[in-house]
Scaffold this motif. Sequence first.
Motif, PDB file in Angstrom:
ATOM      1  N   TYR A  24      17.694 -73.592-103.078  1.00  0.00           N
ATOM      2  CA  TYR A  24      17.046 -72.322-103.377  1.00  0.00           C
ATOM      3  C   TYR A  24      18.116 -71.302-103.746  1.00  0.00           C
ATOM      4  O   TYR A  24      19.019 -71.015-102.951  1.00  0.00           O
ATOM      5  CB  TYR A  24      16.243 -71.833-102.172  1.00  0.00           C
ATOM      6  N   VAL A  58      15.230 -74.419-107.024  1.00  0.00           N
ATOM      7  CA  VAL A  58      14.071 -73.544-106.884  1.00  0.00           C
ATOM      8  C   VAL A  58      14.530 -72.087-106.873  1.00  0.00           C
ATOM      9  O   VAL A  58      15.574 -71.756-106.296  1.00  0.00           O
ATOM     10  CB  VAL A  58      13.313 -73.866-105.570  1.00  0.00           C
ATOM     11  N   SER A  59      13.766 -71.224-107.531  1.00  0.00           N
ATOM     12  CA  SER A  59      13.973 -69.783-107.424  1.00  0.00           C
ATOM     13  C   SER A  59      12.662 -69.151-106.992  1.00  0.00           C
ATOM     14  O   SER A  59      11.617 -69.808-107.008  1.00  0.00           O
ATOM     15  CB  SER A  59      14.457 -69.181-108.755  1.00  0.00           C
ATOM     16  N   VAL A  79       9.119 -70.984-105.796  1.00  0.00           N
ATOM     17  CA  VAL A  79       8.864 -71.180-104.372  1.00  0.00           C
ATOM     18  C   VAL A  79       7.398 -71.532-104.148  1.00  0.00           C
ATOM     19  O   VAL A  79       7.067 -72.405-103.333  1.00  0.00           O
ATOM     20  CB  VAL A  79       9.259 -69.925-103.570  1.00  0.00           C
ATOM     21  N   GLU A  82       6.865 -75.080-104.992  1.00  0.00           N
ATOM     22  CA  GLU A  82       7.507 -75.921-103.986  1.00  0.00           C
ATOM     23  C   GLU A  82       6.704 -75.933-102.693  1.00  0.00           C
ATOM     24  O   GLU A  82       6.565 -76.963-102.032  1.00  0.00           O
ATOM     25  CB  GLU A  82       8.927 -75.421-103.723  1.00  0.00           C
ATOM     26  N   VAL A 110       9.443 -66.134 -99.152  1.00  0.00           N
ATOM     27  CA  VAL A 110      10.492 -67.138 -98.932  1.00  0.00           C
ATOM     28  C   VAL A 110      10.656 -67.416 -97.445  1.00  0.00           C
ATOM     29  O   VAL A 110      10.792 -68.565 -97.015  1.00  0.00           O
ATOM     30  CB  VAL A 110      11.820 -66.667 -99.553  1.00  0.00           C
TER      31      VAL A 110
END
Length: 356
Positions: A24, A58-59, A79, A82, A110
Amino acid sequence: MTAAAVSSDLTMTKEPVSKTFVFYIVPEFTMLAFTSAIEALRLANAVMGEEVYRWRIVSVDGDPVRSSCGLSVSPDRSVAAERSSTRAERPNMIVVCTGWHVERAVDKSVAGWLRQSRNFGISVAGICTGAHILADAGMLAGRRCTIHWENLPIFRETFPSVIVGSGLVESDDDIHTCVGGTASFDMMLHFIEKDCGRRVALAICEQAIVDRIREPFERQPGPLRTLGSVNPLVLSAVQFMEDGIADQTDIAAVARHIKLSRRQMERLFARELATSPSRYFLELRLDRARLMLLQSNMAIIDVAVACGFVSGSHFAKCYKAFHGVSPQRMRAQRPRSAYVPSLGRAGSRASLGRMV
């Protein structure tokens, strides 16, 4: 020796593994720490001759993320995507990759994703300043962690319930942190050694032209190491000073710690560092104050107290003499990187000496 040759010569001592990592990334993440971690996994696959490790990036929103060096990385998913992964798609570990201005990357969605992942039994790691994201998510209370040395002061002030070590890597309850830089390579090597054996980890070192696997407990090379080859008593005194800044440790206590009289310690510092213990300790406190001013919005008087000053006016006077600007001006000028050597330091030492 090529990776293929290493693979053919390697005798497996453990059962083969297959693991997936999610990296991440946030704006201004440190490219060195990020790529060092991924390169360790890539080399593990090369040495093993098979895809033992897989990874995806992942961002928060799935858009490209610009690193602190200016290069951008395009993630594989957001995110949200994911978080909706099926059980079969879930990773074995999430690695939070951060860097400068980590406080700007704090995100409630997050934090929820990370906590949910831990509930699913997924390991979590933070590299460089990643511990800040984990602590803000409530995952480090009462647990041990580590963080890059220039972020230590404000991290301790912000998260007092977290136990912060000075080593390269810390692991507690399957939550792992490392100080970033090339230490993320070391952290991954320890994971790989646990999965695949010592020979694989050493073969990776050969491929990366790395002379050894550093142990997690080794102290991170912060400002103390810049002293070079000086008397061990000086190193012990400086470390004691660094650890006691917030507690208003006095010079007499430092002398007792290294079992010298104050006069003996003063002669030692004059010979080894061409300064007095008092002046050196003051400079350490002012350096820490500078980092805290740049990395937080704490009231200036609170920064002064956290750095061992009992008077705001005395703090401001010493700070301006040392750094060339007032604490207020320094904060207003916040440079892009918190660790920028002070250009006016050499010229300010004489005036500092009159204040100690």
